[in-house]
Design an enzyme around this catalytic site. Structure first.
Site, PDB file in Angstrom:
ATOM      1  N   TYR A  62     -37.057  -6.728  21.072  1.00  0.00           N
ATOM      2  CA  TYR A  62     -36.830  -7.520  22.290  1.00  0.00           C
ATOM      3  C   TYR A  62     -37.083  -9.012  22.040  1.00  0.00           C
ATOM      4  O   TYR A  62     -36.469  -9.859  22.698  1.00  0.00           O
ATOM      5  CB  TYR A  62     -37.652  -6.966  23.461  1.00  0.00           C
ATOM      6  CG  TYR A  62     -37.011  -5.682  23.964  1.00  0.00           C
ATOM      7  CD1 TYR A  62     -35.848  -5.735  24.727  1.00  0.00           C
ATOM      8  CD2 TYR A  62     -37.502  -4.443  23.602  1.00  0.00           C
ATOM      9  CE1 TYR A  62     -35.212  -4.573  25.129  1.00  0.00           C
ATOM     10  CE2 TYR A  62     -36.879  -3.275  24.003  1.00  0.00           C
ATOM     11  CZ  TYR A  62     -35.724  -3.344  24.770  1.00  0.00           C
ATOM     12  OH  TYR A  62     -35.077  -2.199  25.158  1.00  0.00           O
ATOM     13  N   HIS A 115     -31.418  -2.465  35.151  1.00  0.00           N
ATOM     14  CA  HIS A 115     -32.047  -2.078  33.888  1.00  0.00           C
ATOM     15  C   HIS A 115     -33.133  -3.060  33.443  1.00  0.00           C
ATOM     16  O   HIS A 115     -33.548  -3.047  32.290  1.00  0.00           O
ATOM     17  CB  HIS A 115     -30.982  -1.929  32.780  1.00  0.00           C
ATOM     18  CG  HIS A 115     -30.116  -0.723  32.965  1.00  0.00           C
ATOM     19  ND1 HIS A 115     -28.951  -0.512  32.266  1.00  0.00           N
ATOM     20  CD2 HIS A 115     -30.259   0.361  33.776  1.00  0.00           C
ATOM     21  CE1 HIS A 115     -28.404   0.645  32.644  1.00  0.00           C
ATOM     22  NE2 HIS A 115     -29.178   1.179  33.559  1.00  0.00           N
TER      23      HIS A 115
HETATM   24  P1  OAD Z   1     -21.439  -0.744  26.388  1.00  0.00           P
HETATM   25  O1  OAD Z   1     -21.720  -1.435  25.105  1.00  0.00           O
HETATM   26  O2  OAD Z   1     -21.574   0.734  26.437  1.00  0.00           O
HETATM   27  O3  OAD Z   1     -19.959  -1.080  26.855  1.00  0.00           O
HETATM   28  C1  OAD Z   1     -19.476  -2.395  26.859  1.00  0.00           C
HETATM   29  C2  OAD Z   1     -18.131  -2.384  27.514  1.00  0.00           C
HETATM   30  O4  OAD Z   1     -17.701  -3.731  27.593  1.00  0.00           O
HETATM   31  C3  OAD Z   1     -17.051  -1.607  26.765  1.00  0.00           C
HETATM   32  O5  OAD Z   1     -16.393  -0.739  27.652  1.00  0.00           O
HETATM   33  C4  OAD Z   1     -16.094  -2.688  26.270  1.00  0.00           C
HETATM   34  O6  OAD Z   1     -14.731  -2.284  26.318  1.00  0.00           O
HETATM   35  C5  OAD Z   1     -16.329  -3.778  27.292  1.00  0.00           C
HETATM   36  N1  OAD Z   1     -16.035  -5.128  26.808  1.00  0.00           N
HETATM   37  C6  OAD Z   1     -16.115  -5.633  25.557  1.00  0.00           C
HETATM   38  N2  OAD Z   1     -15.750  -6.919  25.537  1.00  0.00           N
HETATM   39  C7  OAD Z   1     -15.451  -7.257  26.824  1.00  0.00           C
HETATM   40  C8  OAD Z   1     -15.005  -8.450  27.464  1.00  0.00           C
HETATM   41  N3  OAD Z   1     -14.786  -9.576  26.776  1.00  0.00           N
HETATM   42  N4  OAD Z   1     -14.787  -8.411  28.793  1.00  0.00           N
HETATM   43  C9  OAD Z   1     -15.002  -7.280  29.501  1.00  0.00           C
HETATM   44  N5  OAD Z   1     -15.408  -6.139  28.948  1.00  0.00           N
HETATM   45  C10 OAD Z   1     -15.646  -6.113  27.632  1.00  0.00           C
HETATM   46  O7  OAD Z   1     -22.339  -1.446  27.494  1.00  0.00           O
HETATM   47  P2  OAD Z   1     -22.761  -0.931  28.938  1.00  0.00           P
HETATM   48  O8  OAD Z   1     -21.732  -0.031  29.502  1.00  0.00           O
HETATM   49  O9  OAD Z   1     -23.166  -2.112  29.719  1.00  0.00           O
HETATM   50  O10 OAD Z   1     -28.965   0.413  29.037  1.00  0.00           O
HETATM   51  O11 OAD Z   1     -24.026  -0.087  28.579  1.00  0.00           O
HETATM   52  C11 OAD Z   1     -24.733   0.502  29.640  1.00  0.00           C
HETATM   53  C12 OAD Z   1     -26.181   0.630  29.265  1.00  0.00           C
HETATM   54  O12 OAD Z   1     -26.296   1.314  28.028  1.00  0.00           O
HETATM   55  C13 OAD Z   1     -26.864  -0.693  28.992  1.00  0.00           C
HETATM   56  O13 OAD Z   1     -27.303  -1.356  30.154  1.00  0.00           O
HETATM   57  C14 OAD Z   1     -28.036  -0.261  28.187  1.00  0.00           C
HETATM   58  C15 OAD Z   1     -27.334   0.700  27.244  1.00  0.00           C
HETATM   59  O14 OAD Z   1     -28.095   1.683  26.766  1.00  0.00           O
HETATM   60  C16 OAD Z   1     -30.269   0.214  28.890  1.00  0.00           C
HETATM   61  O15 OAD Z   1     -30.716  -0.566  28.080  1.00  0.00           O
HETATM   62  C17 OAD Z   1     -31.113   1.010  29.815  1.00  0.00           C
END
Ligand code: OAD
Length: 245
Positions: A62, A115
């Site tokens: 972190y 989160h």
């Molecule tokens: P992910 O890394 O799982 O997904 C990121 C998403 O962003 C993907 O679907 C990509 O297609 C999309 N993406 C990439 N570049 C982008 C852009 N320029 N514009 C828009 N979208 C884009 O991340 P999260 O879904 O946020 O939890 O992950 C959810 C949770 O999983 C996080 O908050 C974290 C992790 O474990 C905790 O830490 C509790």
């Protein structure tokens, strides 16, 4: 502009954001690369068990994220959402899975970090009444990690780890159940409970839209999927809503 994103005077907008909205600001997504940090799976670092076993390892992770996030700036997607909030006021909420502060730096005021927040720390003793506090410091060594002044337990990041319950769920569900437009930006749609919010919104008849460069796992639940980077698509979609009257 997309049909789902037409916003009328009586509409209430719920925006769910994920790592993708901060990607163009230089903050890596979770599932974009190999998902590893120094050979550790993120899921093995971001847990209460990992902190109990090796608080130094967890704080190094972190601390690295704090140092990196301090250098990142909001991108046009964060800015467009903040400008839209200026128009809609309390009819709009940003609920983010992100722990960075880029929505606030762009000017958004009504933001829920389900989160947690990277720049806050709290006591690791769940029974201790000490409140989370602002903290931009980095901790590399075990001896650097402060102890709670009230109970003596180690201070931990104010983050929702795997196996923990997201923050402010009552407020989130209250907003969700009253929204008429539901916009999701940049999340893979695999982490619960956020991945199910679109189902709640659909059940109450809200118009639903996803924005990101690829279909999320729950793409079928949205009325509309707008493909492309958030930094381009969000300002385009919101332009007519945020331009001066
Ligand atoms: P992910 O890394 O799982 O997904 C990121 C998403 O962003 C993907 O679907 C990509 O297609 C999309 N993406 C990439 N570049 C982008 C852009 N320029 N514009 C828009 N979208 C884009 O991340 P999260 O879904 O946020 O939890 O992950 C959810 C949770 O999983 C996080 O908050 C974290 C992790 O474990 C905790 O830490 C509790």
């Amino acid at each position: 502009m997309s049909a789902a994103m037409e916003i009328l005077p009586q509409d209430r907008l719920f925006v769910l954001t994920g790592a993708g909205i901060s990607a163009e600001s230089g903050i890596p997504t979770f599932r974009g690369q190999d998902g590893l940090w120094e050979g550790h799976r993120i899921e093995d670092v971001a847990t209460p068990r990992a902190f109990a076993l090796d608080p130094q390892l967890v704080w190094r992770f972190y601390s690295m994220r704090r140092a990196h996030a301090l250098k990142c700036k909001p991108n046009p997607a964060h800015v467009a959402l903040a400008q839209l909030e200026e128009k809609l006021g309390e009819r709009m909420l940003v609920c983010t899975q992100n722990v960075d502060s880029l929505h606030e730096l762009a000017g958004s005021k009504c933001v829920i970090h389900m989160h947690g927040e990277l720049f806050k720390s709290r006591c690791s003793n769940a029974r201790c009444a000490t409140k989370p506090f602002d903290d931009v410091k980095t901790y590399q060594n075990r001896s650097d990690i402060p102890a709670c002044t009230r109970c003596g337990a180690l201070i931990r990041p104010h983050i929702c780890w795997f196996g923990e319950i997201p923050f402010r769920m009552d407020e989130i569900l209250d907003h969700l159940q009253r929204c008429t437009v539901f916009l999701t930006v940049g999340t893979s749609g695999v982490v619960q409970p956020a991945a199910s919010f679109v189902e709640v919104a659909r059940q109450i008849g809200a118009r639903t839209c996803y924005v990101g460069p690829e279909n999320p796992a729950n793409a079928g639940a949205f009325d509309e999927v707008v493909l492309g980077p958030a930094g381009e698509r969000i300002p385009e979609m919101l332009r007519s809503l945020i331009k001066p009257a």
